[in-house]
Design a protein around this motif. Structure first.
Motif, PDB file in Angstrom:
ATOM      1  N   ASP A 321       0.857  -1.191   0.000  1.00 32.65           N
ATOM      2  CA  ASP A 321       0.000   0.000   0.000  1.00 32.65           C
ATOM      3  C   ASP A 321       0.890   1.236   0.000  1.00 32.65           C
ATOM      4  OD1 ASP A 321      -1.861   1.994   0.301  1.00 32.65           O
ATOM      5  OD2 ASP A 321      -2.560   1.345   2.281  1.00 32.65           O
ATOM      6  N   ALA A 322       0.872   1.978  -1.103  1.00 30.20           N
ATOM      7  CA  ALA A 322       1.719   3.175  -1.216  1.00 30.20           C
ATOM      8  C   ALA A 322       1.280   4.291  -0.287  1.00 30.20           C
ATOM      9  CB  ALA A 322       1.736   3.669  -2.663  1.00 30.20           C
ATOM     10  N   ARG A 323       0.062   4.213   0.278  1.00 30.65           N
ATOM     11  CA  ARG A 323      -0.390   5.249   1.211  1.00 30.65           C
ATOM     12  C   ARG A 323       0.116   5.004   2.632  1.00 30.65           C
ATOM     13  NH1 ARG A 323      -5.023   5.631   2.753  1.00 30.65           N
ATOM     14  NH2 ARG A 323      -5.264   7.898   2.929  1.00 30.65           N
ATOM     15  N   ALA A 324       0.613   3.856   2.905  1.00 30.19           N
ATOM     16  CA  ALA A 324       1.020   3.510   4.269  1.00 30.19           C
ATOM     17  C   ALA A 324       2.189   4.365   4.729  1.00 30.19           C
ATOM     18  CB  ALA A 324       1.401   2.034   4.335  1.00 30.19           C
ATOM     19  N   THR A 325       2.263   4.581   6.030  1.00 32.23           N
ATOM     20  CA  THR A 325       3.443   5.215   6.598  1.00 32.23           C
ATOM     21  C   THR A 325       4.662   4.365   6.263  1.00 32.23           C
ATOM     22  OG1 THR A 325       2.169   6.136   8.424  1.00 32.23           O
ATOM     23  CG2 THR A 325       4.554   5.989   8.727  1.00 32.23           C
ATOM     24  N   ASP A 326       5.712   4.995   5.793  1.00 32.25           N
ATOM     25  CA  ASP A 326       6.938   4.282   5.451  1.00 32.25           C
ATOM     26  C   ASP A 326       7.366   3.412   6.635  1.00 32.25           C
ATOM     27  OD1 ASP A 326       9.513   3.477   4.792  1.00 32.25           O
ATOM     28  OD2 ASP A 326      10.117   5.424   4.004  1.00 32.25           O
ATOM     29  N   PRO A 327       7.489   2.095   6.441  1.00 29.68           N
ATOM     30  CA  PRO A 327       7.889   1.227   7.553  1.00 29.68           C
ATOM     31  C   PRO A 327       9.253   1.571   8.147  1.00 29.68           C
ATOM     32  CG  PRO A 327       6.898  -0.079   5.817  1.00 29.68           C
ATOM     33  CD  PRO A 327       7.088   1.305   5.259  1.00 29.68           C
ATOM     34  N   ALA A 328      10.072   2.346   7.447  1.00 32.82           N
ATOM     35  CA  ALA A 328      11.356   2.769   8.006  1.00 32.82           C
ATOM     36  C   ALA A 328      11.165   3.675   9.218  1.00 32.82           C
ATOM     37  CB  ALA A 328      12.196   3.482   6.950  1.00 32.82           C
ATOM     38  N   CYS A 329      10.012   4.302   9.333  1.00 32.25           N
ATOM     39  CA  CYS A 329       9.732   5.167  10.476  1.00 32.25           C
ATOM     40  C   CYS A 329       9.412   4.313  11.705  1.00 32.25           C
ATOM     41  CB  CYS A 329       8.557   6.081  10.158  1.00 32.25           C
ATOM     42  SG  CYS A 329       8.137   7.224  11.492  1.00 32.25           S
ATOM     43  N   THR A 330      10.023   4.646  12.815  1.00 32.95           N
ATOM     44  CA  THR A 330       9.776   3.887  14.046  1.00 32.95           C
ATOM     45  C   THR A 330       8.354   4.071  14.560  1.00 32.95           C
ATOM     46  OG1 THR A 330      10.727   5.729  15.309  1.00 32.95           O
ATOM     47  CG2 THR A 330      12.182   3.886  14.779  1.00 32.95           C
ATOM     48  N   LEU A 331       7.633   5.067  14.047  1.00 31.60           N
ATOM     49  CA  LEU A 331       6.244   5.286  14.441  1.00 31.60           C
ATOM     50  C   LEU A 331       5.257   4.518  13.563  1.00 31.60           C
ATOM     51  CD1 LEU A 331       6.416   9.165  14.994  1.00 31.60           C
ATOM     52  CD2 LEU A 331       6.675   7.358  16.704  1.00 31.60           C
ATOM     53  N   SER A 332       5.753   3.898  12.509  1.00 32.75           N
ATOM     54  CA  SER A 332       4.881   3.174  11.584  1.00 32.75           C
ATOM     55  C   SER A 332       4.347   1.897  12.220  1.00 32.75           C
ATOM     56  CB  SER A 332       5.651   2.814  10.313  1.00 32.75           C
ATOM     57  OG  SER A 332       4.927   1.887   9.533  1.00 32.75           O
ATOM     58  N   PRO A 333       3.074   1.590  12.002  1.00 31.30           N
ATOM     59  CA  PRO A 333       2.539   0.313  12.494  1.00 31.30           C
ATOM     60  C   PRO A 333       3.169  -0.895  11.784  1.00 31.30           C
ATOM     61  CG  PRO A 333       0.932   1.436  11.109  1.00 31.30           C
ATOM     62  CD  PRO A 333       2.039   2.411  11.351  1.00 31.30           C
ATOM     63  N   HIS A 334       3.915  -0.632  10.705  1.00 28.14           N
ATOM     64  CA  HIS A 334       4.560  -1.705   9.957  1.00 28.14           C
ATOM     65  C   HIS A 334       6.068  -1.759  10.211  1.00 28.14           C
ATOM     66  CE1 HIS A 334       0.829  -2.159   7.700  1.00 28.14           C
ATOM     67  NE2 HIS A 334       0.849  -0.869   7.448  1.00 28.14           N
ATOM     68  N   HIS A 335       6.537  -1.050  11.234  1.00 30.82           N
ATOM     69  CA  HIS A 335       7.983  -0.968  11.445  1.00 30.82           C
ATOM     70  C   HIS A 335       8.613  -2.333  11.749  1.00 30.82           C
ATOM     71  CE1 HIS A 335      11.807   0.918  12.204  1.00 30.82           C
ATOM     72  NE2 HIS A 335      11.879   0.373  13.408  1.00 30.82           N
ATOM     73  N   ALA A 336       7.838  -3.280  12.228  1.00 33.76           N
ATOM     74  CA  ALA A 336       8.372  -4.615  12.507  1.00 33.76           C
ATOM     75  C   ALA A 336       8.948  -5.266  11.251  1.00 33.76           C
ATOM     76  CB  ALA A 336       7.287  -5.499  13.101  1.00 33.76           C
ATOM     77  N   LEU A 337       8.455  -4.867  10.080  1.00 36.34           N
ATOM     78  CA  LEU A 337       9.000  -5.399   8.836  1.00 36.34           C
ATOM     79  C   LEU A 337      10.469  -5.026   8.672  1.00 36.34           C
ATOM     80  CD1 LEU A 337       6.004  -4.524   6.480  1.00 36.34           C
ATOM     81  CD2 LEU A 337       6.654  -6.815   7.267  1.00 36.34           C
ATOM     82  N   ILE A 338      10.803  -3.802   9.090  1.00 37.44           N
ATOM     83  CA  ILE A 338      12.186  -3.340   9.041  1.00 37.44           C
ATOM     84  C   ILE A 338      13.018  -4.026  10.108  1.00 37.44           C
ATOM     85  CG2 ILE A 338      13.694  -1.330   9.323  1.00 37.44           C
ATOM     86  CD1 ILE A 338      12.220  -1.220   6.729  1.00 37.44           C
ATOM     87  N   GLU A 339      12.472  -4.095  11.315  1.00 36.44           N
ATOM     88  CA  GLU A 339      13.208  -4.712  12.416  1.00 36.44           C
ATOM     89  C   GLU A 339      13.556  -6.161  12.102  1.00 36.44           C
ATOM     90  OE1 GLU A 339      10.467  -4.001  15.602  1.00 36.44           O
ATOM     91  OE2 GLU A 339      11.571  -2.220  16.273  1.00 36.44           O
TER      92      GLU A 339
END
Length: 359
Positions: A321-339
């Motif tokens: 989803d291009a509208r999602a907060t960038d997962p690179a941001c620690t505030l993103s609900p998808h940040h676990a993908l980066i971690e």
């Protein structure tokens, strides 16, 4: 927020004689084989100047594979008072072509290397070119043109960063760009093999900081940290559709070089519409322009006018989803993908080899 086009990236071809696994070019390179003709590109430059663009960057692939076209476009850019920059890996930049480009009015050359020493650099490039690149750098420096030496850093070469800086010193480079690989296109496909460890990133940052202090009077060293190791995302392209545009080899106009990966969008072509019309009115450029499109947590974040929610391409590649907060941001609900990706780089693929970019 106003949006004024200031910079145009002209990707003349996606063909390249190198096979770098960190390339950001699209995976389906054949889809761009119908390359714009010279008249099309000249019209693009004229329209860009009328739109207020100040800089044009000629890139690819390898733009010098279309040498005659490149010379003609540099000449037109000078006529339209645009600052021109050639982004090249340098292997075809011989005396004859360089002389034509200087005569046409080229302002700046950026040449890339894959490492500090030929064995590793040539292995990354997929062919023996390192010594030719160093020779091209020396040749360009003799012309008096502004020069940037660029090296994309990743797991295989980041431990050479001190030697890369030493190479730049030896050559007399005034501007060195050390950019951790941005994971789009072929680089995203090879992500597991390219991501450095956290320890490698920290050591490289310390080495660069020391060199920046030591060389501040002689060399500008630009260091771009990998998004995956930042607390907040970078303001990608200074905001979607705010300052930059890319024209792909087939004429598609993109808000950033990697935007074609976003399957939710289609992109207009300069063969069909003017650059100004695309910039102002196309759905693709307006999709994520400004801040009204933002979901939470971006919508109420006090950083929303600083990083604009991060990178739309990265958001799409990681979440769909291009509208999602960038997962690179620690505030993103998808940040676990980066971690998960950086917890143990490469663990998911083990000893799987990097897939080389194929022209």
């Amino acid at each position: 927020m106003t949006h004024q086009a200031l910079s145009l990236l002209a990707e003349l071809t996606y063909r390249c004689n190198l096979q770098c696994p960190y390339c950001y070019n699209p995976l389906d390179l054949r889809a761009y084989a119908d390359e714009l003709a010279e008249d099309d590109w000249l019209r693009v430059i004229d329209q860009a100047a009328a739109l207020g663009v100040l800089q044009i960057h000629f890139s690819g692939g390898e733009p010098t594979l279309r040498a005659d076209l490149l010379v003609a476009l540099v000449r037109r850019a000078r006529q339209r008072e645009l600052y021109s920059n050639l982004i090249t890996q340098g292997t075809f930049l011989d005396d004859a072509l360089l002389g034509k480009l200087v005569a046409a009015g080229l302002d700046h050359v950026q040449i890339s290397v894959q490492g500090a020493h030929a064995p590793l650099a040539d292995a990354i490039a997929g062919t023996a070119v390192h010594e030719r690149k160093v020779a091209a750098l020396a040749r360009v420096l003799q012309t008096g043109l502004a020069v940037t030496l660029n090296c994309v850093l990743h797991r295989a070469n980041i431990d050479e960063v001190a030697d890369i800086i030493a190479l730049a010193e030896q050559l007399g480079i005034r501007r060195l760009e050390l950019a951790n690989a941005q994971l789009y296109g072929w680089a995203f496909r090879n992500r597991a093999g390219l991501l450095p460890s956290r320890e490698q990133v920290a050591a490289a940052a310390e080495t660069v900081a020391s060199a920046q202090a030591r060389l501040r009077e002689r060399m500008e060293i630009v260091y771009v940290l990998a998004d995956y190791y930042e607390r907040y995302p970078k303001p990608c392209m200074h905001g979607w559709g705010q300052r930059f545009m890319t024209v792909a080899p087939d004429g598609r106009v993109l808000p950033c070089p990697a935007a074609a990966a976003i399957a939710q969008l289609s992109f207009e072509n300069v063969r069909d519409r003017s650059l100004a019309d695309i910039w102002e009115h196309s759905r693709s450029f307006n999709a994520y322009r400004g801040m009204s499109w933002m979901p939470e947590p971006c919508r109420s974040c006090d950083r929303r006018a600083i990083d604009f929610g991060g990178c739309r391409c990265q958001a799409f590649l990681l979440t769909g989803d291009a509208r999602a907060t960038d997962p690179a941001c620690t505030l993103s609900p998808h940040h676990a993908l980066i971690e998960h990706a950086i917890a143990d780089p490469g663990a998911a693929t083990g000893a799987e080899r990097l897939v080389p970019r194929r022209a």
